[in-house]
Design an enzyme around this catalytic site. Structure first.
Site, mmCIF file in Angstrom:
data_model
loop_
_atom_site.group_PDB
_atom_site.id
_atom_site.type_symbol
_atom_site.label_atom_id
_atom_site.label_comp_id
_atom_site.label_asym_id
_atom_site.label_seq_id
_atom_site.Cartn_x
_atom_site.Cartn_y
_atom_site.Cartn_z
ATOM 1 N N LYS A 40 0.886 -1.129 0.132
ATOM 2 C CA LYS A 40 0.126 0.094 -0.028
ATOM 3 C C LYS A 40 0.999 1.301 -0.090
ATOM 4 O O LYS A 40 1.926 1.122 0.674
ATOM 5 C CB LYS A 40 -0.666 0.091 1.556
ATOM 6 N N SER A 44 -9.509 1.844 3.204
ATOM 7 C CA SER A 44 -8.662 2.464 2.203
ATOM 8 C C SER A 44 -7.550 1.705 1.481
ATOM 9 O O SER A 44 -7.260 2.085 0.502
ATOM 10 C CB SER A 44 -7.826 3.393 3.053
ATOM 11 N N SER A 81 -9.484 -0.615 7.217
ATOM 12 C CA SER A 81 -8.949 -0.412 6.063
ATOM 13 C C SER A 81 -8.392 -1.837 5.479
ATOM 14 O O SER A 81 -8.173 -1.787 4.059
ATOM 15 C CB SER A 81 -8.077 0.611 5.787
HETATM 16 N N1 GLN Z 1 -12.459 4.238 6.384
HETATM 17 C C1 GLN Z 1 -11.882 4.513 8.076
HETATM 18 C C2 GLN Z 1 -11.430 5.944 7.951
HETATM 19 O O1 GLN Z 1 -11.477 6.479 7.092
HETATM 20 C C3 GLN Z 1 -10.901 3.584 8.117
HETATM 21 C C4 GLN Z 1 -9.682 4.108 7.422
HETATM 22 C C5 GLN Z 1 -8.379 3.339 7.684
HETATM 23 O O2 GLN Z 1 -8.363 1.990 8.398
HETATM 24 N N2 GLN Z 1 -7.385 3.715 7.275
HETATM 25 O O3 GLN Z 1 -11.034 6.490 8.861
#
Ligand code: GLN
Length: 466
Positions: A74, A149, A173
């Site tokens: 990532k 994400s 995410s």
């Molecule tokens: N969707 C959640 C956020 O936007 C989790 C994102 C993540 O785990 N990086 O904070």
């Protein structure tokens, strides 16, 4: 599914394939792909590393299990010499000057990094649309979002462009995109894997974790990346997890589920019914099912977003045009900061920075930030209590199926609410796994802190029996 890592290892050993051919094939797939999973391909290094693996095999030297296995990263992990953009305009040209501990451990084991993967900018999002590289498209239906994400990472694994990918999970995410693309994703116990070199979003819940096509591959990759690191004081020493025999009965006696997750209006009928049918199947295996009371999903979401926004506002304050990435000159230093940050951060990231600074500011922090900290402590306490009565907690990964591309951007609040089932476990720092079974967006399996081995073991059992 069997372990892809072991299968490819055997193919390399038996010279059924060469590492160079394997890497070339995956690079070609990545380059052609129409799912927008790629921020940068790492052809040169990957091919050079593959050549070395082939030479070793040719010379009859031993190779380790991960040697020559191509993987994805990532684009929030430092990998020395590669562009590390966090899918943001601000860091579009930024090159990492060092390598994250977790990634270094994989490199030391001989795994070959192929690609920096598209994701929501700085981890901000649940759909992988908050990116300068174009929305990532779902592996099963390109009209739908990939989730986020770590959307690029999940799609690469689902499409077999990478054998495994390393995502990052702050509030879901890894688990949610794994669920949306029908692969396996693990968020280990907070601290099991060093965060050093993972671009910080919310440091108190950020976790490194793998996305794979089998639980066995999660185990292999987790073992390599785990361990105490002096560069991350929250990391801890952990024991290696040994290979699990597939068993028809499980040592788990009682499984809990949160009643209010399922009774909530926000859950789709289809996901609710599938989840209830899954509970019935677990019960039929002789495991007791216990309904548990928990905080309402909207309390979990508001607590998580209050803290995550506060932490990201603080973490991203270092990106002001001085030391890292883009700089737009203003008429004085203060203007330079504001112009750089206004022009180069995305709308979603700015929303979070503004929200975070608000909850941390004088006059508001007692009422909002400190209150959220206190609710978080209560959530953790509740988990500890629950794990005195149940061995595992199962839940759906998401309340709904993946939305169409474009929908989440119109309604950020709805997007935040879609994280209802994942964020609580992040606040608790618990090990939690999503498997592509049980509901259309997967099943989440969670245990008490440091019980990562038990989570994988029960995951194996459920994966075989559902
Ligand atoms: N969707 C959640 C956020 O936007 C989790 C994102 C993540 O785990 N990086 O904070």
């Amino acid at each position: 599914m069997e372990s892809q890592i072991k299968k490819i290892h055997q193919q390399l050993l038996s010279k059924q394939i060469s590492c160079t051919a394997l890497v070339q094939e995956k690079l070609a797939l990545l380059k052609q792909n129409a799912h927008n999973t790629v921020n940068a391909v790492l052809d040169e290094t990957a091919l050079a590393l593959a050549k070395k693996v082939d030479a070793k095999i040719e010379n009859g030297e031993e190779i380790g299990l991960l040697e020559g296995i191509p993987f994805g990263v990532k684009d929030v992990y430092m990998l020395q010499g590669t562009r590390t953009t966090a899918s943001s305009d601000l860091l579009k040209e930024y090159k990492a000057s060092y390598t994250a501990t977790a990634i270094q451990k994989l490199l030391d084991a001989g795994a070959i990094p192929l690609v920096k993967e598209n994701c929501d900018s700085f981890g901000h999002g649940s759909s992988s649309e908050n990116t300068i590289f174009g929305a990532v498209k779902n592996a099963l239906n390109p009209e739908l979002v990939a989730g986020g994400s770590s959307g690029g990472s999940a799609v690469n694994v689902a499409k077999e462009y990478t054998v495994f990918s390393i995502g990052g999970d702050t509030g879901g995410s890894i688990r949610q995109p794994a669920g949306y693309n029908k692969v396996f994703g693990l968020k280990p116990t907070y601290g099991r894997i060093s965060r050093y070199g993972l671009m910080a979003y919310a440091s108190s819940t950020d976790c490194v974790g793998p996305i794979t096509k089998s639980i066995e591959d999660l185990r292999i990759v987790l073992n390599i990346m785990s361990g105490k690191d002096v560069k991350d004081q929250t990391s801890y020493v952990s024991e290696e997890i040994s290979e699990e025999e597939h068993v028809s009965s499980s040592p788990v006696k009682t499984v809990g589920y949160y009643k209010n997750f399922i009774e909530n209006d926000a859950i789709d009928k289809e996901i609710k019914e599938a989840f209830l049918a899954t509970l019935a199947k677990i019960k039929a295996k002789g495991i007791a099912i216990k309904a548990l009371d928990f905080f309402d999903a909207d309390i979990l979401v508001s607590t998580y977003y209050t803290l995550a926004m506060a932490e990201t506002a603080s973490n991203l304050s270092r990106l002001d045009g001085t030391n890292y990435g883009a700089r737009l000159e203003g008429s004085n230093l203060k203007d330079t900061y504001s112009i750089t940050r206004s022009e180069k951060f995305s709308e979603e990231t700015k929303r979070r920075i503004v929200g975070g600074n608000q909850v941390l500011s004088q006059g508001f922090s007692d009422e909002i930030y400190l209150k959220a900290q206190s609710v978080r402590a209560q959530i953790s306490e509740q988990f500890s209590k629950d794990f005195t009565t149940v061995d595992m907690i199962v839940s759906p990964v998401t309340p709904k199926n993946p939305p169409k591309i474009g929908e989440s951007l119109k309604d950020p609040l709805a997007m935040y609410l879609s994280d209802a089932y994942t964020v609580g476990f992040s606040l608790g720092g618990l090990p939690t796994l999503s498997i592509p079974k049980g509901t259309s967006t997967g099943l989440q399996i969670t245990a008490d802190k440091k019980k990562d081995a038990e989570v994988l073991q029960f995951g194996n059992f459920l994966n075989d029996s559902l």
